[in-house]
Structure formats: C-alpha cells, structure tokens
Design a protein around this motif. Structure first.
Motif, PDB file in Angstrom:
ATOM      1  N   VAL A  64       0.872  -1.167   0.000  1.00  0.00           N
ATOM      2  CA  VAL A  64       0.000   0.000   0.000  1.00  0.00           C
ATOM      3  C   VAL A  64       0.910   1.219   0.000  1.00  0.00           C
ATOM      4  O   VAL A  64       1.913   1.263   0.711  1.00  0.00           O
ATOM      5  CB  VAL A  64      -0.910   0.034   1.253  1.00  0.00           C
ATOM      6  CG1 VAL A  64      -1.787   1.275   1.217  1.00  0.00           C
ATOM      7  CG2 VAL A  64      -1.761  -1.218   1.339  1.00  0.00           C
ATOM      8  N   SER A  86       1.269  -4.449  -8.712  1.00  0.00           N
ATOM      9  CA  SER A  86       0.041  -4.315  -7.938  1.00  0.00           C
ATOM     10  C   SER A  86       0.326  -3.491  -6.683  1.00  0.00           C
ATOM     11  O   SER A  86       0.940  -3.974  -5.725  1.00  0.00           O
ATOM     12  CB  SER A  86      -0.457  -5.723  -7.579  1.00  0.00           C
ATOM     13  OG  SER A  86      -1.535  -5.609  -6.693  1.00  0.00           O
ATOM     14  N   ARG A  88      -1.703  -0.726  -4.056  1.00  0.00           N
ATOM     15  CA  ARG A  88      -2.912   0.025  -3.699  1.00  0.00           C
ATOM     16  C   ARG A  88      -2.487   1.429  -3.291  1.00  0.00           C
ATOM     17  O   ARG A  88      -1.603   1.577  -2.431  1.00  0.00           O
ATOM     18  CB  ARG A  88      -3.629  -0.687  -2.553  1.00  0.00           C
ATOM     19  CG  ARG A  88      -4.873   0.030  -2.134  1.00  0.00           C
ATOM     20  CD  ARG A  88      -5.586  -0.700  -1.013  1.00  0.00           C
ATOM     21  NE  ARG A  88      -6.571   0.191  -0.418  1.00  0.00           N
ATOM     22  CZ  ARG A  88      -7.029   0.085   0.809  1.00  0.00           C
ATOM     23  NH1 ARG A  88      -6.602  -0.898   1.603  1.00  0.00           N
ATOM     24  NH2 ARG A  88      -7.912   0.939   1.267  1.00  0.00           N
TER      25      ARG A  88
END
Ligand SMILES: C[S@@+](CC[C@H](N)C(=O)[O-])C[C@H]1O[C@@H](n2cnc3c(N)ncnc32)[C@H](O)[C@@H]1O
Length: 251
Positions: A64, A86, A88
C-alpha cells in the motif's frame, strides 16, 4: 502546508540516477527486507513518485502506498501501471492513516527520503509516528530515513546549486536548493527547490516550490519513537554523515 503539488511533476530530477529504477531503489533496503516473510504486507506512507512501492511489489509483497499529495499518489499509480505492479494507492496524510487501515495491519512501514521533517514540529511528528506505530503489527518494523539535521542546521541558510546538469526524459535541468534555516530548532524552516529545465533552442522552464519543514535532533527522534511504543533495533546515525536510517520495532 504539505506541498509537492508542483514538484510532483518534475520529481524525477531530484532522484539520483542510481535510485530511479524501482528495483534499484528497493535494493537499497535489502538488509531490512531480509527480515520479512515473502508475502509481507508493507506500507510506504510517504510514497512520492512510487519507486519504492513499485520495487516492493516487484519483490512479491502486498504493498500500500500513501502520501499527503494527490499529485504524488497519482504518479505512484502511474508508475505501478507502467511496471504492471500491484500497488494500492491512497491519498492520506500520516494523521489520517488510522481512518483508512486497521491497527496491527502491516509487517513493515516505510517513511523514507526526507519526509518526516514535513510533520509540523514535535506535536505533528509525535502524531505521525503514533499513526505509523498503530498500523504495525506487534513485532513489525518502522523503517525511517532522515537527513542529519544537526549538519544541515550547522551550515545555516544557504544556496546549493548542483554542479552538473541532471538529464531526465531527454531534458537537462539545473537543480537548486535554497535552505532557510530558522534561529531555533523548533521553528518552522523552509527549503525552496527549483528545477530549471534548460535547452539551447528554447526557453528555460522553471518549476519551484517552497516547502515547510521542522528539523529534529536524532536524540529527540529516539525518544519520540519510544513514546509511541517503538524500540530502536538498528541505527546508522553518524554526526558526520548526511543521512541515516533507523529501524524500530513495535514492542
Ligand atoms: C522528499 S519527498 C520523499 C518521497 C519518497 N519517499 C522518496 O524517497 O523519493 C517527501 C514526501 O512526503 C510527503 N509528505 C509530506 N507531508 C506529509 C504528510 N503530512 N503525510 C504524508 N506524506 C507527507 C510529500 O508529499 C512527499 O511525497
């Protein structure tokens, strides 16, 4: 004042050649990453343009990336897309982090690259560190890098003009840092950063921003870490070195 709305667009001119590729940026933290499980949950809470977050995702971690600056978060999302990583992304300043994530979530929280000095004084810094600590699982670690403010303050107000052009995206630029050192440690200080893109055949394109910062002594930082339940496990602090890293674990 958070800032970085303007600098976000030209931030790559401020990152060293060696750390521009995400894989190289993350490699500079190999020693601490070895302490993590392979699918670790990690947070970069001042992600800037995302080199570290994307590098961490490239190592297979669940990443994140947060930042107070909307423009920085957007750049991190774009870099992640470019690398097929990937990550967030969430726009949040440090104090807002507990509104977005549950306590005891992350194995490691990164606050790197001269970010913490943007927290407003001892109170702001304490609140920021408290948020970071809350989000760590017990035994999890905060990894913090910092300028050695003892050195910066000793030099006083000054102008640093880098002695070579930096080339990014086919454009050369002169980078200038103007340091406004206040009389007292606890006062608000300023750093003005200017990036002047130069081209023999066209106009000079200048982007600049005045950033607020509140310096801290290493010994203060140690006390503040302990106050939020973090215990220093490793420190590279050296009064003669420009930067240092602290790794502190949640008790
Ligand atoms: C010097 S940059 C470092 C960026 C990145 N970590 C790196 O190493 O390249 C400082 C970053 O801290 C972010 N920042 C400043 N104040 C903040 C706050 N209160 N909460 C979260 N991020 C903040 C800025 O937006 C900026 O992206």
């Amino acid at each position: 004042m958070t800032g970085y709305g303007v600098l976000a667009e030209v931030y790559e001119w401020l990152i060293s050649d060696a750390k521009l590729p995400p894989a190289e940026f993350v490699a500079s933290f190999d020693d601490v990453l070895n302490l993590l499980p392979s699918n670790a949950q990690v947070l970069d809470c001042s992600c800037g343009t995302g080199q570290l977050a994307v590098g961490l995702a490239g190592r297979g971690m669940q990443v994140v990336a947060t930042d107070a600056s909307e423009a920085m978060v957007r750049r991190t999302a774009e870099l992640a897309e470019e690398f097929g990583a990937s990550v967030r992304t969430v726009r949040a300043n440090w104090e807002e982090l507990p509104d977005h994530f549950q306590d005891n979530t992350f194995d490691m929280v990164f606050c790197v690259g001269n970010s913490l000095h943007h927290a407003a004084g001892a109170t702001g810094r304490g609140a920021a560190l408290e948020s970071m600590s809350r989000l760590l699982r017990p035994g999890g670690r905060l990894v913090l890098t910092s300028r050695t403010w003892e050195l910066v303050r000793a030099r006083g107000s000054r102008l640093d003009i880098w002695d070579r052009l930096v080339r990014r995206n086919g454009r050369d630029a002169v980078v200038i840092y103007r340091w406004e050192i206040a009389p007292h440690w606890e006062d608000e200080h300023h750093i003005e950063i200017a990036i002047a893109q130069v081209d023999a055949t066209g106009p000079v394109l200048v982007r600049s921003e005045l950033l607020s910062c509140w310096p801290y002594r290493y010994e203060e930082l140690e006390v503040e870490l302990h106050q939020v339940g973090l215990q220093t496990e490793l420190s590279t602090f050296d009064l003669d070195a420009e930067n240092y890293m602290v790794v502190a674990s949640k008790v």
